[in-house]
Write an enzyme that holds these catalytic residues in place. Structure first.
Site, PDB file in Angstrom:
ATOM      1  N   CYS A  75     -19.125  37.352  -8.976  1.00  0.00           N
ATOM      2  CA  CYS A  75     -20.424  38.007  -9.003  1.00  0.00           C
ATOM      3  C   CYS A  75     -20.967  38.100  -7.575  1.00  0.00           C
ATOM      4  CB  CYS A  75     -21.377  37.199  -9.872  1.00  0.00           C
ATOM      5  SG  CYS A  75     -23.097  37.704  -9.762  1.00  0.00           S
ATOM      6  N   GLU A  76     -21.351  39.287  -7.176  1.00  0.00           N
ATOM      7  CA  GLU A  76     -21.845  39.463  -5.814  1.00  0.00           C
ATOM      8  C   GLU A  76     -23.257  38.921  -5.614  1.00  0.00           C
ATOM      9  OE1 GLU A  76     -23.488  44.034  -5.704  1.00  0.00           O
ATOM     10  OE2 GLU A  76     -21.342  43.714  -5.466  1.00  0.00           O
ATOM     11  N   HIS A  77     -23.950  38.611  -6.674  1.00  0.00           N
ATOM     12  CA  HIS A  77     -25.311  38.087  -6.532  1.00  0.00           C
ATOM     13  C   HIS A  77     -25.343  36.600  -6.184  1.00  0.00           C
ATOM     14  CE1 HIS A  77     -26.912  41.532  -9.255  1.00  0.00           C
ATOM     15  NE2 HIS A  77     -26.757  41.914  -7.997  1.00  0.00           N
ATOM     16  N   HIS A  78     -24.409  35.816  -6.768  1.00  0.00           N
ATOM     17  CA  HIS A  78     -24.436  34.362  -6.561  1.00  0.00           C
ATOM     18  C   HIS A  78     -23.122  33.799  -6.028  1.00  0.00           C
ATOM     19  CE1 HIS A  78     -27.593  35.099  -9.638  1.00  0.00           C
ATOM     20  NE2 HIS A  78     -28.258  34.301  -8.830  1.00  0.00           N
ATOM     21  N   GLN A 117     -20.413  43.344 -13.308  1.00  0.00           N
ATOM     22  CA  GLN A 117     -19.635  43.726 -14.488  1.00  0.00           C
ATOM     23  C   GLN A 117     -19.841  45.192 -14.838  1.00  0.00           C
ATOM     24  OE1 GLN A 117     -19.767  41.003 -17.810  1.00  0.00           O
ATOM     25  NE2 GLN A 117     -19.259  42.616 -19.257  1.00  0.00           N
ATOM     26  N   HIS A 145     -20.392  34.674 -17.421  1.00  0.00           N
ATOM     27  CA  HIS A 145     -20.795  34.585 -16.018  1.00  0.00           C
ATOM     28  C   HIS A 145     -21.239  33.161 -15.710  1.00  0.00           C
ATOM     29  CE1 HIS A 145     -21.030  39.014 -15.151  1.00  0.00           C
ATOM     30  NE2 HIS A 145     -20.846  38.990 -16.465  1.00  0.00           N
ATOM     31  N   CYS A 147     -22.827  32.131 -13.301  1.00  0.00           N
ATOM     32  CA  CYS A 147     -24.197  32.078 -12.785  1.00  0.00           C
ATOM     33  C   CYS A 147     -25.198  31.897 -13.930  1.00  0.00           C
ATOM     34  CB  CYS A 147     -24.527  33.312 -11.940  1.00  0.00           C
ATOM     35  SG  CYS A 147     -24.328  34.887 -12.780  1.00  0.00           S
TER      36      CYS A 147
END
Length: 189
Positions: A75-78, A117, A145, A147
């Site tokens: 995941c590119e956010h976390h 995703q 996920h 996260c």
């Protein structure tokens, strides 16, 4: 990839969380993480369209489905993993089919990048549509996920499901329902 920068960043990260990067157990961690990055993000240097170069002409124009393709992405956010499976269905046009493993390779290449995703699902579908030019394609991705599992709401076992439909799967409910039923009702081997 710049292995040296990755190693420097990992050292800074360890310092930032209050660890000693020179501690015996952590001394090789920056190197190990940089080596891991080569594998986890190997899709950044691969072109998934090349995987779809192999096209056969076969007297077949019905539904083709590959389901339960394992996927692991970040995941590119976390910068935490998400893992699950992809299901790909397509209906050939002009009897143009590809090897079944080619579909799994497209999933692998796109999932080996920093991802969302939703974007992953769209990229898989669009690549198959552009290269194979089928009458339609459907991609369904189910993933957990970390996260959401390890932090934040802490809900292990929850899964996100995304789908993208192109061509006949958008226009014909019977075709769409046939694919969805095959994805969800046939028990795994």
């Amino acid at each position: 990839m710049d292995q040296k920068k990755i190693q420097q960043a990992v050292r800074l990260y360890l310092e930032g969380i209050g660890e000693d990067p020179d501690r015996k157990e952590l001394k090789d961690t920056p190197r190990r993480v940089s080596e891991m990055a080569l594998e986890l993000f190997s899709g950044m240097e691969n072109d998934p369209k090349k995987e779809m170069d192999v096209v056969f002409v076969e007297e077949y124009n019905e539904l083709i489905l590959v389901r339960d393709i394992p996927l692991y992405s970040m995941c590119e956010h976390h910068l935490l993993p998400f893992l699950g499976r992809a299901h790909i269905a397509y209906i050939p046009d002009k009897h143009r089919i590809t090897g079944l493993s080619k579909l799994a390779r497209v999933v692998e290449i796109f999932s080996r990048r920093l991802q969302l995703q939703e974007r992953l699902t769209t990229q898989i579908a669009d690549t198959i549509m552009k290269t194979l030019k089928p009458r339609g394609v459907m991609v369904v991705v189910e993933a957990e996920h970390l996260c959401m599992t390890m932090r934040g709401v802490k809900k292990p076992g929850s899964r996100a499901i995304t789908s993208v439909m192109r061509g006949i799967f958008l226009k014909d409910a019977k075709t769409r329902n046939e694919a969805l039923n095959l994805i969800h009702k046939i028990p795994a081997l």
